[in-house]
Design an enzyme around this catalytic site. Structure first.
Site, mmCIF file in Angstrom:
data_model
loop_
_atom_site.group_PDB
_atom_site.id
_atom_site.type_symbol
_atom_site.label_atom_id
_atom_site.label_comp_id
_atom_site.label_asym_id
_atom_site.label_seq_id
_atom_site.Cartn_x
_atom_site.Cartn_y
_atom_site.Cartn_z
ATOM 1 N N ASP A 21 80.173 -2.043 14.963
ATOM 2 C CA ASP A 21 80.211 -3.489 15.185
ATOM 3 C C ASP A 21 78.771 -3.967 15.057
ATOM 4 O O ASP A 21 77.954 -3.744 15.941
ATOM 5 C CB ASP A 21 80.763 -3.767 16.601
ATOM 6 C CG ASP A 21 80.589 -5.229 17.015
ATOM 7 O OD1 ASP A 21 80.211 -6.052 16.167
ATOM 8 O OD2 ASP A 21 80.853 -5.529 18.200
ATOM 9 N N LYS A 84 71.795 -11.404 11.532
ATOM 10 C CA LYS A 84 73.121 -11.487 10.916
ATOM 11 C C LYS A 84 73.385 -12.872 10.311
ATOM 12 O O LYS A 84 74.070 -12.991 9.308
ATOM 13 C CB LYS A 84 74.170 -11.168 11.988
ATOM 14 C CG LYS A 84 75.591 -11.105 11.490
ATOM 15 C CD LYS A 84 76.473 -10.511 12.564
ATOM 16 C CE LYS A 84 77.943 -10.699 12.323
ATOM 17 N NZ LYS A 84 78.750 -10.042 13.345
ATOM 18 N N GLU A 183 86.220 -8.702 12.328
ATOM 19 C CA GLU A 183 86.029 -8.381 13.751
ATOM 20 C C GLU A 183 87.283 -8.607 14.603
ATOM 21 O O GLU A 183 87.679 -7.722 15.363
ATOM 22 C CB GLU A 183 84.847 -9.186 14.303
ATOM 23 C CG GLU A 183 83.514 -8.627 13.826
ATOM 24 C CD GLU A 183 82.361 -9.608 13.905
ATOM 25 O OE1 GLU A 183 82.516 -10.670 14.540
ATOM 26 O OE2 GLU A 183 81.306 -9.314 13.320
ATOM 27 N N ASP A 206 87.761 -14.650 19.531
ATOM 28 C CA ASP A 206 86.528 -13.865 19.521
ATOM 29 C C ASP A 206 85.327 -14.809 19.468
ATOM 30 O O ASP A 206 85.021 -15.381 18.415
ATOM 31 C CB ASP A 206 86.566 -12.936 18.290
ATOM 32 C CG ASP A 206 85.328 -12.064 18.175
ATOM 33 O OD1 ASP A 206 84.411 -12.195 19.001
ATOM 34 O OD2 ASP A 206 85.273 -11.232 17.249
#
Ligand code: AMP
Length: 647
Positions: A21, A84, A183, A206
């Site tokens: 992850d 990211k 994810e 999420d």
């Protein structure tokens, strides 16, 4: 690193693909060992590694994780966090707010973002590769073997360029990325592991540091089918931190007009860190004190913040997730009562207000107003709505799911299958500037679809294949993913045949094939990071498709009918020029009158939004078509006679 031997017996029980992850704020690595997915600890015995990389000025090896975090306030210009958000993105893709970081980035117009460390420029992939290397090393040290293959997770709304960048980061870290998975889907795999006999529908909400995803899945005896997915790659806990930081700044301004902490290189990172710490503390406390001595040489900052104040700061940000939840449910073709569970993942879902709001969005009606403490591992059940499941460790579920996907790939977990979907429609531009969808949004991937296209103009020798992504009817309103040209022999209009095939692989990467059917000549294009998608507008795209649905639909009807009208007009003009001397003057006048009516309707087109009176257009086309039936017959007879006499 030399590969150390592994007992054959041990190997048999362990999936040799690690699941990673790669988060905006934290990252984690997991493996499946003897059928159980486990998150592995790093050298500091922590299962979460901060996604922070520090590049020491003495050229020594970069530091990753906790050690790098410590350098964030000391050397902010050499300490990279939230990398990211820059993966696979260009300057134009980013809002000014997203470019706000404590280190320097190079954002030349339309060029990939680069990170500046002293004189050096680094790609976001290279920085992410350092995080991946550190996770790989942690896994190798924990399991005492080498790992060369990985499954890495990305937000469901990552576009093609961002996925390619993630694969590249893996490659730079010495890993073969076997699969990129979304994810929330990974979290669902972790959730579903113990429910392989179940038939149920779940939503995974999420909310992480930088991204938000909502995914609706159906679990059917080990088959995980994603029904719909929505999200925003630029919405998360960082936005809440920024809002708290802004609150701090306004308090400081009221305390003293002379102090401008925004000019201090060290003050802002300290305030940002304190904002996040206060936010986290207020998940379990009802009040917290923020104290930053010597924020500037002559200013000490002290502030008491209550949970209530935090909630009013954070509420508008959390509320932005609501529309995505509603859309995901409606796209899945269900109602929220049809859901069995809403699974919460992502660190930000630890905030009580998030739990309260989510339970409201999904009508988990008896969820109690925020409690004094946050209880992990609870399910808040309701009589009518779904259960709010906070039982997944929100920070670890995604890595566990990635490891499970690794084990599915190696065949170790053959009882599970994952069917994911593509978040936005893909298609090509057709004549008249319309979007022709080949793969609709929320199609299960891998997916393949094709159609045959022809030319709209006589003697065309080539055709432009313009690949689009989006939900709007007009090509110009969608995103251009790339374009290429297919050549073929010159031929009359409508004769050449070009087959276009779209294939989305299991990683969500698009491959486009175009073939001239006559010659068999093929062109295959893989849509790579050349993608010029303004990713933060993905959400706006879906929203605007709904908002403009009627308008878009009118435009499509108008353009399609206009193309027909122009075809008819050019056929009539040709027939008239070939046969005018064979026609009665009254008949000629009638045709001319109908032609004028049609031209009149076309002339009233609203050029700006390409629309007009479709009904009048259709009527005018039908009347001209009717009136020219005799003309068409005369023309055909004439052509046939000429052909037979060899004229
Ligand atoms: P993730 O990207 O899933 O690692 O989530 C990171 C985000 O979760 C960051 O914005 C954190 O500040 C936030 N976060 C982590 N723990 C908590 C907590 N206990 N309460 C509120 N936010 C949290």
């Amino acid at each position: 690193m030399m590969s150390c031997p592994l007992l054959a017996e041990q190997y048999k029980h362990m999936s040799n693909i690690i699941g990673i992850d790669l988060g905006t704020t934290h990252s984690a690595v997991a493996v499946v060992d003897s059928g159980f997915p486990i998150v592995l600890a790093n050298a500091h015995s922590k299962r979460l590694t901060p996604s922070v990389v520090h590049y020491p000025s003495d050229q020594k090896a970069p530091k990753v994780g906790e050690e790098a975090v410590r350098m964030r306030t000391i050397a902010p210009d050499r300490t990279i966090y939230s990398v990211k958000r820059f993966m696979g993105r260009r300057s134009g893709d980013l809002s000014d707010r997203e470019k706000e970081v404590d280190y320097s980035i190079q954002a030349a117009p339309n060029a990939p973002i680069q990170i500046q460390i002293g004189e050096a420029l680094l790609s976001p992939e290279a920085v992410s590769a350092e995080i991946l290397k550190s996770l790989k090393a942690a896994a190798e040290s924990a399991m005492e073997c080498t790992f060369e293959r990985a499954v890495i997770t990305v937000p469901a709304y990552f576009n093609d360029a961002q996925r390619q960048a993630t694969i590249e980061a893996g490659r730079l870290a010495g890993l073969t990325v076997e699969r990129i998975i979304n994810e929330p889907t990974a979290a669902a795999l972790a959730y579903g592991l113990n429910r392989l006999k179940d038939q149920s529908k779940i939503a995974v909400y999420d909310l992480g540091g930088g991204t938000f995803d909502i995914t609706v899945l159906e679990l059917n005896e080990g088959v995980f089918r994603v029904l719909s997915t929505h999200g925003n790659t630029c919405l998360g806990g960082n936005d809440i931190d920024q809002a708290i930081l802004n609150h701090f700044l306004s308090v400081i301004r009221t305390q003293s007009e002379k102090i401008d902490v925004t000019q201090s290189e060290e003050a802002l990172p300290r305030l940002r860190e304190a904002a996040e710490q206060a936010k986290i503390a207020l998940s379990t406390e009802t009040t917290t004190t923020v104290e930053l001595p010597f924020l500037t040489p002559d200013f000490h900052f002290k502030l008491e913040l209550t949970r209530e104040e935090l909630q009013s700061i954070a509420r508008p940000i959390i509320e932005r997730t609501k529309q995505h939840c509603l859309r995901a449910i409606s796209d899945a073709g269900i109602r929220s009562e049809d859901l069995d569970q809403v699974v919460l993942v992502g660190g930000q879902t630890r905030m009580p207000l998030v739990r309260e709001r989510v339970s409201e969005y999904f009508q988990c009606s008896d969820f109690e107003e925020t409690r004094g403490d946050v209880r992990l591992g609870d399910s808040f059940h309701t009589a009518s709505g779904p259960e709010l499941n906070t039982g997944q460790n929100p920070d670890e579920a995604v890595a566990l799911g990635a490891a499970i996907q690794g084990a599915i790939l190696t065949g170790e977990m053959s009882q599970m299958t994952l069917l994911d979907v593509t978040p936005l429609s893909l298609g090509i531009e057709t004549f008249g500037g319309l979007m022709n969808v080949l793969i609709p949004r929320n199609s299960t991937i891998p997916a393949k679809a094709g159609e045959v296209f022809t030319t709209a103009v006589a003697n065309q020798k080539e055709m432009l294949i313009h690949i689009l992504q989006g939900e709007r009817e007009k090509a110009a309103d969608n995103w251009s993913l790339g374009q290429f040209v297919v050549s073929f022999e010159k031929a009359p209009k409508g004769v050449p045949r070009v087959g276009v095939q779209f294939e989305i692989d299991a990683n969500g990467v698009l491959h486009v094939l175009a073939r001239d059917i006559k010659s068999g000549k093929e062109q295959i294009v893989e849509i790579k990071s050349a993608i010029d998608v303004e990713d933060h507008k993905v959400t706006e795209m879906v929203e605007s498709s709904v908002e403009h649905a009627m308008q878009d639909w009118d435009a499509r009807r108008w353009i399609e009918n206009k193309l027909k009208a122009n075809d008819l007009l050019s056929a009539v003009t040709q027939s008239l020029s070939d046969c005018s001397e064979d026609l009665e003057p009254d008949y000629l006048e009638l045709i001319q009158e109908k032609v004028d009516v049609l031209k009149g309707v076309l002339a009233r087109e609203n050029k700006e939004n390409q629309s007009g009176d479709v009904d009048a257009l259709k009527r005018a086309v039908a009347e001209l078509d009717d009136a020219t039936q005799t003309l068409a017959q005369i023309h055909l007879d004439k052509i046939t006679a000429e052909y037979l006499t060899g004229a």
